[in-house]
Enzyme design. Structure first.
Site, short mmCIF file in Angstrom:
data_model
loop_
_atom_site.label_atom_id
_atom_site.label_comp_id
_atom_site.label_asym_id
_atom_site.label_seq_id
_atom_site.Cartn_x
_atom_site.Cartn_y
_atom_site.Cartn_z
N ASN A 8 21.49 18.75 9.11
CA ASN A 8 22.43 18.30 8.09
C ASN A 8 21.60 17.53 7.06
O ASN A 8 21.30 16.35 7.26
CB ASN A 8 23.49 17.42 8.76
CG ASN A 8 24.56 16.97 7.79
OD1 ASN A 8 24.45 17.19 6.58
ND2 ASN A 8 25.60 16.34 8.30
N ARG A 106 24.34 22.68 7.96
CA ARG A 106 25.65 22.34 7.40
C ARG A 106 25.51 22.40 5.88
O ARG A 106 24.65 21.75 5.31
CB ARG A 106 26.01 20.92 7.83
CG ARG A 106 27.32 20.51 7.26
CD ARG A 106 27.58 19.07 7.55
NE ARG A 106 28.89 18.75 7.04
CZ ARG A 106 29.65 17.80 7.51
NH1 ARG A 106 29.23 17.08 8.51
NH2 ARG A 106 30.82 17.57 7.00
N HIS A 194 35.52 19.21 4.83
CA HIS A 194 35.59 18.84 6.26
C HIS A 194 36.03 20.04 7.11
O HIS A 194 36.59 19.86 8.19
CB HIS A 194 36.61 17.70 6.52
CG HIS A 194 36.22 16.36 5.99
ND1 HIS A 194 37.15 15.48 5.48
CD2 HIS A 194 35.02 15.75 5.91
CE1 HIS A 194 36.53 14.37 5.09
NE2 HIS A 194 35.23 14.52 5.34
N ARG A 255 36.75 6.28 -1.85
CA ARG A 255 37.30 7.23 -2.82
C ARG A 255 38.80 6.98 -2.96
O ARG A 255 39.47 6.64 -1.98
CB ARG A 255 37.08 8.67 -2.37
CG ARG A 255 35.63 9.05 -2.27
CD ARG A 255 35.49 10.55 -2.00
NE ARG A 255 34.19 10.83 -1.43
CZ ARG A 255 33.99 11.53 -0.32
NH1 ARG A 255 35.01 12.06 0.34
NH2 ARG A 255 32.78 11.73 0.14
N GLY A 346 40.09 8.04 13.11
CA GLY A 346 41.07 8.81 13.89
C GLY A 346 40.82 8.71 15.39
O GLY A 346 41.76 8.67 16.19
N GLU A 397 30.97 18.21 15.02
CA GLU A 397 30.57 19.14 13.95
C GLU A 397 29.24 19.82 14.28
O GLU A 397 29.06 21.00 14.00
CB GLU A 397 30.49 18.38 12.62
CG GLU A 397 31.90 18.03 12.12
CD GLU A 397 31.91 16.92 11.12
OE1 GLU A 397 31.58 15.77 11.49
OE2 GLU A 397 32.25 17.17 9.96
#
Ligand code: ADP
Length: 409
Positions: A8, A106, A194, A255, A346, A397
């Site tokens: 990544n 990625r 995502h 953001r 989460g 991921e």
């Protein structure tokens, strides 16, 4: 054995990890295996200095690296040094880098051109270059990672796994902005992000629920520093909160998510520059902007404990934004079987899950507070009698990228 290196590559860091598995395990592993090795390079303001970190099952290693030129030449050398830790040291994992079967990258933006992982070739690189305009920090870094790996392991096939691919089948009504149509055809559309995480957690949700993914209507909530929610119907992303860029959708750490575009016009007319507005919407807004405290939820919670009213307002706006975001996805699904929470917030912030769900009781969402607050790992946290399931799933991921590579072998 199959050995997969996952990379990544970003604009100020490069993360890598290594999986090694028997082919039959790759196809059937219900729970993701842990990587054998994880490596991190990060560099800051000074382009000639980087920090290297390596973690394996039984050792952690850190070093400071320097390079007289920095830049691409520096990164090439640092990446070699990082990968040499696989073939040397007390826990030599590989005899040589030629043992790596396949390399997965990625990639942030592939538009809607690719709906699944693809082998890297000239055409794929051209697409990544084409979409660099939309992801100027990420796509060039992803490409550079591919080029450096082609130098270091010239015989090893490489795969691009796009963050936008899972959203590649968004229906026209979800994809199209109400702007002049020629802008839509020129590429100004909702792409969503995502995707690797949303796809992985939706598949994992089907496993946990022991139901076919094809029959499920899910809302997956990726809540990390960046946050996005996706409506997944029968395993396909049919609506998502992020848009043309990752700035859109629900409120995030720094953001703003969706705001009135008139605010930007107003500020432009008042003398702000495009760079000012970029900073404002991407780095100075969200939890940080409202609270004035931090973009990090843990620090917001600590400030609330000390009676900070602005931190409380930031938290309340965040929860409300997530509830509105969830409700906004329902028309795309026509009902809901499960709500799935993932990523840093989460997975770990039980209070956020409780507060988001509290406002969604009318949907048939009711939490089992013990399972929510005290349970561990991937699990169902809804009351057994509730009509809608609520799941916590640890996003994986890197494993999702490794699995996509193995499927292409
Ligand atoms: P990134 O998007 O950078 O990968 P993460 O998925 O790691 O980010 O999520 C970072 C967010 O998760 C931060 O806001 C952090 O405060 C939050 N977080 C991590 N652990 C906890 C925790 N135990 N309780 C509350 N929030 C947490």
């Amino acid at each position: 054995m199959i050995t997969v290196l996952v990379l990544n590559a970003g604009s100020s860091s490069l993360k890598a990890c290594l999986y090694r598995l028997a082919p039959e395990m790759a196809a059937t592993a219900a729970t993701p295996p842990a990587p054998l090795w994880q490596g991190l390079l990060d560099w800051g303001q000074d382009p000639t200095v980087a920090r290297l970190k390596v973690t394996t099952a039984d050792q952690r290693y850190e070093a400071s690296l320097t390079h007289p030129e920095g830049g691409i030449a520096g990164l090439r050398d640092w990446l070699k040094t990082l990968l040499e830790t696989l073939t040397s040291g007390s826990t030599t994992l590989l005899e040589s880098l030629a043992e790596i079967t396949i390399i997965g990258h990625r990639v942030v933006h592939g538009g809607s051109r690719y709906q699944a992982a693809v082998r890297v070739d000239g055409q794929v690189k051209a697409t990544i270059t084409e979409f660099s305009e939309y992801a100027p920090l990420h796509n060039p870094a992803n490409l550079l990672g591919m080029e450096l790996m082609a130098d270091i392991c010239p015989q090893t096939p490489q795969v691009a796994v796009f963050d936008t691919a899972f959203h590649g089948q968004l229906p026209a009504v979800a994809r199209t902005y109400p702007i002049p149509y020629e802008l839509t055809t020129a590429g100004i559309q909702r792409y969503g992000f995502h995707g690797i995480s949303h796809q992985y957690v939706s598949e994992r949700a089907a496993t946990l629920l022991q139901r076919p993914l094809a029959a499920l209507r899910l809302i997956t909530c990726h809540l990390g520093n960046g946050c996005s929610l996706t409506a997944v119907k029968g395993g396909v992303s049919v609506e998502t909160t992020m848009g043309f860029t990752p700035t859109a959708g629900v409120m995030m750490g720094t953001r703003c998510g969706d705001i009135d575009p008139g605010i930007l016009l107003y500020l432009l007319r008042r003398g702000k520059t495009v760079e000012d507005l970029d900073r404002l919407v991407n780095r100075q807004s969200g939890l940080l902007g409202i609270s004035g405290v931090s973009n990090d939820l843990r620090q917001i919670l600590a400030a609330i404990d000390q009676g900070n009213a602005q931190a409380q307002l930031a938290y309340d706006c965040f929860i409300y934004s997530l509830q509105r975001g969830t409700a906004s996805l329902l028309p795309a699904l026509g009902g809901l079987d499960a709500l799935v929470f993932t990523a840093g917030i989460g997975e770990n912030a039980a209070g956020v899950r409780r507060d988001v769900c509290r406002g969604l009781g009318w949907l048939g969402i009711e939490l089992d507070s013990a399972a929510n607050e005290e349970g561990k790992g991937d699990r169902d946290i809804a009351l057994p009698t509730a009509p809608v399931r609520v799941l916590v799933v640890q996003t994986q991921e890197d494993w999702a990228i490794a699995r996509a590579c193995i499927q292409l072998l």
